[in-house]
Design an enzyme around this catalytic site. Structure first.
Site, PDB file in Angstrom:
ATOM      1  N   HIS A   1      19.293  52.926  37.969  1.00 16.21           N
ATOM      2  CA  HIS A   1      21.003  52.970  36.934  1.00 16.21           C
ATOM      3  C   HIS A   1      21.776  54.753  38.338  1.00 16.21           C
ATOM      4  O   HIS A   1      20.642  54.928  38.421  1.00 16.21           O
ATOM      5  CB  HIS A   1      20.804  53.937  36.020  1.00 16.21           C
ATOM      6  CG  HIS A   1      20.813  52.543  34.319  1.00 16.21           C
ATOM      7  ND1 HIS A   1      20.172  52.374  33.296  1.00 16.21           N
ATOM      8  CD2 HIS A   1      20.936  51.360  34.978  1.00 16.21           C
ATOM      9  CE1 HIS A   1      20.308  51.543  32.650  1.00 16.21           C
ATOM     10  NE2 HIS A   1      20.603  50.388  33.224  1.00 16.21           N
TER      11      HIS A   1
ATOM     12  N   CYS B   1      17.342  56.259  31.216  1.00 12.81           N
ATOM     13  CA  CYS B   1      17.954  57.895  31.955  1.00 12.81           C
ATOM     14  C   CYS B   1      17.684  59.156  31.146  1.00 12.81           C
ATOM     15  O   CYS B   1      17.623  59.894  31.636  1.00 12.81           O
ATOM     16  CB  CYS B   1      18.744  57.724  32.132  1.00 12.81           C
ATOM     17  SG  CYS B   1      19.437  56.020  33.373  1.00 12.81           S
TER      18      CYS B   1
ATOM     19  N   THR C   1      41.200  17.964  28.531  1.00 12.22           N
ATOM     20  CA  THR C   1      40.835  17.758  26.611  1.00 12.22           C
ATOM     21  C   THR C   1      40.800  16.489  27.239  1.00 12.22           C
ATOM     22  O   THR C   1      39.545  15.442  26.910  1.00 12.22           O
ATOM     23  CB  THR C   1      42.936  17.977  25.655  1.00 12.22           C
ATOM     24  OG1 THR C   1      42.802  19.152  25.817  1.00 12.22           O
ATOM     25  CG2 THR C   1      42.098  17.273  24.289  1.00 12.22           C
TER      26      THR C   1
ATOM     27  N   GLU D   1      22.119  57.334  36.660  1.00  9.45           N
ATOM     28  CA  GLU D   1      21.658  59.028  36.665  1.00  9.45           C
ATOM     29  C   GLU D   1      20.365  59.330  38.098  1.00  9.45           C
ATOM     30  O   GLU D   1      19.849  60.334  38.233  1.00  9.45           O
ATOM     31  CB  GLU D   1      21.047  59.478  35.709  1.00  9.45           C
ATOM     32  CG  GLU D   1      22.380  59.316  34.200  1.00  9.45           C
ATOM     33  CD  GLU D   1      22.446  58.119  34.179  1.00  9.45           C
ATOM     34  OE1 GLU D   1      22.289  57.065  34.423  1.00  9.45           O
ATOM     35  OE2 GLU D   1      22.729  57.713  32.631  1.00  9.45           O
TER      36      GLU D   1
ATOM     37  N   ALA E   1      51.802  34.586  39.487  1.00  9.03           N
ATOM     38  CA  ALA E   1      52.533  34.897  40.505  1.00  9.03           C
ATOM     39  C   ALA E   1      54.373  34.388  40.343  1.00  9.03           C
ATOM     40  O   ALA E   1      53.799  32.916  39.820  1.00  9.03           O
ATOM     41  CB  ALA E   1      52.297  34.302  41.983  1.00  9.03           C
TER      42      ALA E   1
ATOM     43  N   THR F   1      47.023  22.680  36.274  1.00  9.85           N
ATOM     44  CA  THR F   1      46.899  23.618  38.152  1.00  9.85           C
ATOM     45  C   THR F   1      46.719  22.350  38.407  1.00  9.85           C
ATOM     46  O   THR F   1      46.347  21.602  40.155  1.00  9.85           O
ATOM     47  CB  THR F   1      46.865  24.574  37.312  1.00  9.85           C
ATOM     48  OG1 THR F   1      47.931  25.385  36.963  1.00  9.85           O
ATOM     49  CG2 THR F   1      46.287  24.963  38.787  1.00  9.85           C
TER      50      THR F   1
ATOM     51  N   GLU G   1      44.503  31.657  35.794  1.00  6.36           N
ATOM     52  CA  GLU G   1      44.602  31.252  36.987  1.00  6.36           C
ATOM     53  C   GLU G   1      46.090  30.335  36.080  1.00  6.36           C
ATOM     54  O   GLU G   1      46.812  29.587  36.927  1.00  6.36           O
ATOM     55  CB  GLU G   1      44.637  31.327  37.565  1.00  6.36           C
ATOM     56  CG  GLU G   1      43.524  32.176  38.418  1.00  6.36           C
ATOM     57  CD  GLU G   1      43.954  31.979  39.586  1.00  6.36           C
ATOM     58  OE1 GLU G   1      42.312  32.527  40.640  1.00  6.36           O
ATOM     59  OE2 GLU G   1      44.267  32.169  40.646  1.00  6.36           O
TER      60      GLU G   1
HETATM   61  N1  LIG Z   1      52.056  29.751  43.973  1.00  7.38           N
HETATM   62  C1  LIG Z   1      50.967  30.576  43.957  1.00  7.38           C
HETATM   63  C2  LIG Z   1      50.009  30.706  43.611  1.00  7.38           C
HETATM   64  N2  LIG Z   1      49.622  29.861  42.975  1.00  7.38           N
HETATM   65  C3  LIG Z   1      48.668  29.619  41.931  1.00  7.38           C
HETATM   66  C4  LIG Z   1      47.876  27.834  41.880  1.00  7.38           C
HETATM   67  O1  LIG Z   1      48.418  28.014  40.690  1.00  7.38           O
HETATM   68  C5  LIG Z   1      46.639  28.127  42.115  1.00  7.38           C
HETATM   69  O2  LIG Z   1      45.536  28.640  41.319  1.00  7.38           O
HETATM   70  C6  LIG Z   1      46.917  28.232  43.752  1.00  7.38           C
HETATM   71  O3  LIG Z   1      47.009  27.427  44.567  1.00  7.38           O
HETATM   72  C7  LIG Z   1      44.531  28.654  44.050  1.00  7.38           C
HETATM   73  O4  LIG Z   1      44.416  28.302  45.158  1.00  7.38           O
HETATM   74  P1  LIG Z   1      43.118  28.295  45.812  1.00  7.38           P
HETATM   75  O5  LIG Z   1      42.592  28.698  45.005  1.00  7.38           O
HETATM   76  O6  LIG Z   1      43.661  29.783  46.439  1.00  7.38           O
HETATM   77  O7  LIG Z   1      43.065  27.802  46.881  1.00  7.38           O
HETATM   78  N3  LIG Z   1      49.374  31.938  43.091  1.00  7.38           N
HETATM   79  C8  LIG Z   1      49.882  32.643  43.990  1.00  7.38           C
HETATM   80  O8  LIG Z   1      49.322  34.014  43.834  1.00  7.38           O
HETATM   81  N4  LIG Z   1      50.777  33.325  44.408  1.00  7.38           N
HETATM   82  C9  LIG Z   1      51.954  31.764  44.539  1.00  7.38           C
HETATM   83  O9  LIG Z   1      52.502  31.572  45.519  1.00  7.38           O
HETATM   84  N1  LIG Z   2      24.702  51.278  34.422  1.00  5.04           N
HETATM   85  C1  LIG Z   2      24.214  51.671  33.405  1.00  5.04           C
HETATM   86  C2  LIG Z   2      23.797  52.110  32.080  1.00  5.04           C
HETATM   87  N2  LIG Z   2      23.772  50.866  31.715  1.00  5.04           N
HETATM   88  C3  LIG Z   2      23.786  51.309  30.094  1.00  5.04           C
HETATM   89  O1  LIG Z   2      22.282  50.384  29.748  1.00  5.04           O
HETATM   90  C4  LIG Z   2      22.320  48.495  29.910  1.00  5.04           C
HETATM   91  C5  LIG Z   2      21.739  47.819  31.005  1.00  5.04           C
HETATM   92  O2  LIG Z   2      20.261  47.986  30.947  1.00  5.04           O
HETATM   93  P1  LIG Z   2      19.232  47.425  31.420  1.00  5.04           P
HETATM   94  O3  LIG Z   2      19.119  46.099  31.692  1.00  5.04           O
HETATM   95  O4  LIG Z   2      18.370  48.114  31.901  1.00  5.04           O
HETATM   96  O5  LIG Z   2      19.764  48.019  33.553  1.00  5.04           O
HETATM   97  C6  LIG Z   2      23.557  48.596  29.797  1.00  5.04           C
HETATM   98  O6  LIG Z   2      24.118  46.805  28.685  1.00  5.04           O
HETATM   99  C7  LIG Z   2      25.031  49.388  29.571  1.00  5.04           C
HETATM  100  O7  LIG Z   2      24.163  49.858  27.663  1.00  5.04           O
HETATM  101  N3  LIG Z   2      23.765  53.247  31.167  1.00  5.04           N
HETATM  102  C8  LIG Z   2      22.902  54.337  31.710  1.00  5.04           C
HETATM  103  O8  LIG Z   2      22.693  55.372  31.406  1.00  5.04           O
HETATM  104  N4  LIG Z   2      23.956  54.623  33.408  1.00  5.04           N
HETATM  105  C9  LIG Z   2      23.854  53.517  33.684  1.00  5.04           C
HETATM  106  O9  LIG Z   2      23.817  53.267  34.743  1.00  5.04           O
HETATM  107 ZN   LIG Z   3      20.331  54.174  32.083  1.00  6.14          ZN
END
Ligand SMILES: Nc1c(/N=C/[C@H](O)[C@H](O)[C@H](O)COP(=O)(O)O)[nH]c(=O)[nH]c1=O
Ligand SMILES: Nc1c(N[C@@H]2O[C@H](COP(=O)(O)O)[C@@H](O)[C@H]2O)[nH]c(=O)[nH]c1=O
Ligand SMILES: [Zn+2]
Length: 363
Positions: A51, A85, A223, A53, A155, A197, A292
């Site tokens: 953690h 902590c 679906t 701390e 986008a 998509t 996305e």
């Molecule tokens: N067409 C555009 C996007 N198109 C996003 C599409 O819906 C699809 O998530 C992408 O084709 C992801 O492809 P891959 O995972 O990288 O292979 N997204 C963007 O940010 N800009 C665009 O122009």
């Molecule tokens: N990461 C973080 C905390 N995270 C707390 O402890 C839980 C995770 O515990 P553990 O499984 O032991 O890592 C987390 O769900 C959150 O409640 N606490 C803190 O004091 N300091 C830290 O940096």
């Molecule tokens: Zn902690």
């Protein structure tokens, strides 16, 4: 040397080192100050590891005695994967602990603060609480709702088109914007798209920037199980893929996908209800979901009130065409008063494109 706020801002900055790496844990930063000097600091970088701390106190060593510790989240008081902590701070002999926000994790919630006070340590709570809560909006949402924090990404052109009327969409936004999208993907436990998509773009939905990291889980809403067996998400084995279907799919058909390593998850109903999907993902400890598209999926998530944040990349292009699709299709909201209200949180240029990050207003 400085006021409390200066050191808490430093702790918040240090916490940001863990962004996108600590799921299902929060990001946390800690700064140890003694005699007006910073003598230790630390961030939580990966779930199961030390953690914040612990790192900070170790760095401070003997200088932790009589020091003030600034921490962005209430110190834990339970034995998770690491010792508490709060106990460590007491053993280290710190004099005062300044906490930005309490930890909603029922295991911790206030117990850390009580333990520190019972040991005679001065504790102040709430300094820069808003910033600290914003930093852990994903973790706090998941702890409260037990469903993933949902970020919807699209986008489009300046006139709001995600493709031309003839279905062309590569590429609307710049390489810089697409790199930014990959960085966002890398911060999520899972990426979700609709089957349309997959049919239109055959996307890989993997993170392809810099050194290879673990790819997020890929989730396809489909679906009737129309996802092609030769689609990248089925054949490339670059990430785990789940296809969520309605109840009416044939077992033999599902078998063909399972043989290729794809998990088929039929929902109990004939149609896929977004709330049921989120509950299922939450049970599978998915804390953050990156949606996305396409436009029908965006519509169903928005109408189900299932979106927490929206990230839009707007290209300086005009596509036009009444038939050209827009980011949110489907039924939409028929009355303006039902329209989804947002708070714009970030507005910046990414290459030639505008990047907007908006939080969905809690109704
Ligand atoms: N067409 C555009 C996007 N198109 C996003 C599409 O819906 C699809 O998530 C992408 O084709 C992801 O492809 P891959 O995972 O990288 O292979 N997204 C963007 O940010 N800009 C665009 O122009
Ligand atoms: N990461 C973080 C905390 N995270 C707390 O402890 C839980 C995770 O515990 P553990 O499984 O032991 O890592 C987390 O769900 C959150 O409640 N606490 C803190 O004091 N300091 C830290 O940096
Ligand atoms: Zn902690």
């Amino acid at each position: 040397m400085y006021r409390d706020e200066h050191y808490m801002r430093l702790a918040l900055d240090v916490a940001k080192a863990g962004i996108g790496q600590t799921s299902p844990n929060p990001v946390v930063g800690a700064v140890v100050v003694n005699g007006g000097a910073v003598v230790g600091l630390g961030a939580h970088l990966k779930a199961g590891e030390l953690h914040a701390e612990v790192h900070a106190i170790r760095m401070a060593g003997e200088k932790a005695r009589g020091a003030t510790v600034y921490v962005t989240l209430e110190p834990c008081s339970h034995y998770g994967k690491t010792p508490p902590c709060a106990d460590l701070l007491i053993q280290a002999g710190v004099r005062r602990v300044v906490i930005a926000t309490t930890d909603p994790n029922p295991l911790v919630a206030g117990k850390g603060i009580d333990k520190l006070r019972r040991a005679g340590i001065e504790v102040d709570v709430g300094l820069l609480k808003e910033e600290a809560d914003e930093l852990n909006r994903v973790f706090f949402h998941y702890i409260a709702a037990k469903t993933p924090f949902v970020t919807l990404k699209y986008a489009c052109s300046l006139d709001g088109k995600i493709a031309t009327a003839t279905g062309e969409s590569k590429w609307i936004t710049s390489e810089a914007a697409r790199q930014d999208v990959h960085r966002l993907r890398a911060q999520h436990d899972a990426i979700l798209v609709g089957v349309n998509t997959v049919l239109a773009d055959n996307p890989k939905l993997t993170v392809r920037i810099g050194e290879q990291r673990k790819n997020p889980l890929r989730i396809i809403l489909d679906t009737n199980l129309h996802t092609p067996l030769d689609a990248h998400v089925v054949t490339d084995r670059e990430a785990e893929t789940w296809i969520i279907t309605g109840s009416g799919i044939s077992w033999e058909k599902a078998e063909a996908y399972e043989r290729l390593g794809v998990r088929i998850i039929p929902m109990p109903a004939a149609h896929i209800h977004v709330r049921d999907v989120l509950r299922l993902l939450g049970e599978q400890r998915i804390t953050s979901l990156f949606v996305e598209g396409g436009s029908r999926v965006h519509d169903s998530f928005l109408r189900a009130g299932a979106v927490n944040e929206v990230v839009a990349y707007i290209a300086p292009k005009l596509i036009g065409g009444r038939e050209a699709p827009t980011p949110v299709g489907g039924l939409g909201f028929s009355r303006l008063e039902e329209a989804m209200e947002l708070d714009i949180r970030q507005l910046e240029m990414v290459g030639p494109d505008i990047k907007v990050v908006a939080a969905v207003k809690r109704r």
